[in-house]
Design an enzyme around this catalytic site. Structure first.
Site, PDB file in Angstrom:
ATOM      1  N   VAL A 105       0.868  -1.177   0.000  1.00  0.00           N
ATOM      2  CA  VAL A 105       0.000   0.000   0.000  1.00  0.00           C
ATOM      3  C   VAL A 105       0.906   1.228   0.000  1.00  0.00           C
ATOM      4  O   VAL A 105       0.648   2.216   0.682  1.00  0.00           O
ATOM      5  CB  VAL A 105      -0.962   0.018   1.214  1.00  0.00           C
ATOM      6  CG1 VAL A 105      -2.194   0.897   0.909  1.00  0.00           C
ATOM      7  CG2 VAL A 105      -1.423  -1.375   1.588  1.00  0.00           C
ATOM      8  N   ALA A 106       1.992   1.113  -0.766  1.00  0.00           N
ATOM      9  CA  ALA A 106       2.972   2.185  -0.918  1.00  0.00           C
ATOM     10  C   ALA A 106       3.468   2.664   0.450  1.00  0.00           C
ATOM     11  O   ALA A 106       3.820   1.853   1.299  1.00  0.00           O
ATOM     12  CB  ALA A 106       2.386   3.319  -1.747  1.00  0.00           C
ATOM     13  N   CYS A 107       3.474   3.977   0.671  1.00  0.00           N
ATOM     14  CA  CYS A 107       4.075   4.526   1.889  1.00  0.00           C
ATOM     15  C   CYS A 107       3.319   4.157   3.161  1.00  0.00           C
ATOM     16  O   CYS A 107       3.847   4.347   4.263  1.00  0.00           O
ATOM     17  CB  CYS A 107       4.189   6.048   1.775  1.00  0.00           C
ATOM     18  SG  CYS A 107       5.380   6.590   0.530  1.00  0.00           S
ATOM     19  N   SER A 108       2.109   3.657   3.040  1.00  0.00           N
ATOM     20  CA  SER A 108       1.333   3.271   4.219  1.00  0.00           C
ATOM     21  C   SER A 108       1.406   1.779   4.503  1.00  0.00           C
ATOM     22  O   SER A 108       0.691   1.283   5.384  1.00  0.00           O
ATOM     23  CB  SER A 108      -0.134   3.693   4.046  1.00  0.00           C
ATOM     24  OG  SER A 108      -0.269   5.095   4.065  1.00  0.00           O
TER      25      SER A 108
ATOM     26  N   SER B 101       7.416   3.170   3.299  1.00  0.00           N
ATOM     27  CA  SER B 101       6.673   2.639   4.442  1.00  0.00           C
ATOM     28  C   SER B 101       7.526   2.508   5.697  1.00  0.00           C
ATOM     29  O   SER B 101       6.995   2.429   6.812  1.00  0.00           O
ATOM     30  CB  SER B 101       6.069   1.280   4.085  1.00  0.00           C
ATOM     31  OG  SER B 101       7.067   0.301   3.920  1.00  0.00           O
TER      32      SER B 101
END
Length: 373
Positions: free
Chosen positions: A154-157, A334
């Protein structure tokens, strides 16, 4: 309901460092070469000349001063501008698994656990080294862990999203001890030839142990009071690299195959979303933002984090409230909020509240409310 704690964290980062001065020197040499090669088109107005970068521009735009990378020689070569990473045989540990295991061992040691105590491994990153088999399963085997493992993105999250899955697994009883690993080799999907983003990313890997409170033995433990996730589709941060590219007959080095963003739009849209998300999450537990002793936020941009905290507490944030690590690490996708948690929590006291929050492409926002035991 089963009480769940975070009982250990681990951090791996490469030994090689690129300073802003080194990065600017290399980038500006690339600009000179590019403009010379396309001088006729630039003069004719059919191609736009590239503009040089500067240390002052980078630090004002981001607050970043340096970054760790797996290989600096390839990045700083103006004829290459990507890391040089040696291929590995299928019977060798993959690069992402290798740094994942290193961070995991540190987290396990802090938690007083061994690989055999882990019964779930979640590996999350903004890009995976391969499609399959899952990096998580490779890490599981290398550590001698049991149960199951899977990859997620969820990419950076991704780290906060993985934390919720880990917490839910423990609460539901499908796992007793979960390892969350975030191996971010962002230098591989960074666009080092784009002035607007050539300074943003760095490489690192974090690991977290999530387990039942009644099995935890670590000297330091954090109760997980709640988690909250949210997504809203946006094209403003995008990377089109994927396995279908080979079917599209497009160049492997096409600009859309690496990180790209509409930075001003992202700032304008994500910052209020993140602040509202945090406030709403805290309100579900009747916690005021000013009651939170520390916020460990996603480490993408200094101004972005300052704006979020200012909206929450109504004052300029002190570094003690929302510590920054991006000056040293840059944006590690992340891993960033977890690095902040790993590095800036030892001084908190029993009963203190904290929140890990990440936000990025998707858009995606994830938050975890913690209380020190």
């Amino acid at each position: 309901m089963t009480s769940v704690v975070i009982s250990g964290t681990g951090l791996y980062h490469p030994s090689q460092i690129i300073t802003n001065a080194e990065l600017v020197e290399s980038f500006n040499r690339y600009v000179e070469l590019y403009n010379a090669r396309h001088a006729d088109e630039i003069a004719a107005g059919t191609r736009e000349a590239l503009q040089p970068s500067s240390v002052e521009f980078i630090e004002k735009a981001s607050g970043i001063q340096r970054r760790y990378v797996m290989d600096k020689s390839g990045v700083l070569d103006p004829e290459r501008m990507v890391p040089r990473l040696a291929p590995r045989r299928d019977d060798e540990l993959s690069l992402m698994a290798e740094i994942g295991v290193a961070a995991a061992r540190a987290a396990l040691a802090q938690a007083g656990k061994e690989g055999k105590d882990v019964d779930a491994v979640l590996c999350g990153a903004s890009n995976m080294q391969r499609a399959y088999p899952a990096i998580a399963v490779e890490i599981q085997q290398a550590l001698g862990a049991g149960g199951y493992g899977f990859d997620m993105n969820v990419a950076c999250s991704t780290a906060t999203f993985a934390l919720e899955q880990a917490v839910n697994a423990v609460r539901a009883g499908s796992a007793r001890c979960v390892l969350v690993v975030n191996p971010e080799i962002t230098s591989g999907h960074q666009e080092w030839r784009d002035r607007d983003c050539h300074f943003i990313f760095g490489d690192a890997c974090t690991a977290i142990i999530v387990e039942r409170a009644d099995t935890a033995t670590a000297a330091e433990q954090w109760d997980v009071l709640g988690t909250k996730l949210a997504t809203q589709f946006s094209n403003n941060i995008r990377n089109n690299f994927g396995f279908l590219n080979r079917c599209e007959d497009t160049p492997a080095d096409a600009r859309d195959k690496t990180f790209r963003q509409e930075g001003r739009k992202v700032f304008k849209e994500v910052v209020p979303m993140a602040a509202a998300h945090i406030e709403n999450h805290l309100s579900t537990l009747k916690i005021e933002p000013t009651q939170v002793r520390r916020y460990w936020l996603h480490q993408a941009n200094q101004a972005m984090n300052q704006f979020v905290i200012r909206k929450l507490i109504g004052a300029d944030p002190a570094s003690d409230v929302a510590p920054l690590i991006l000056d040293e690490f840059a944006n590690t996708s992340s891993a960033g909020s977890i690095i902040a948690f790993h590095a800036h929590r030892a001084d908190l006291s029993t009963g203190d509240l904290g929140m890990i929050c990440s936000f990025g492409a998707g858009y995606s926002i994830g938050s975890v409310i913690l209380r020190k035991r």
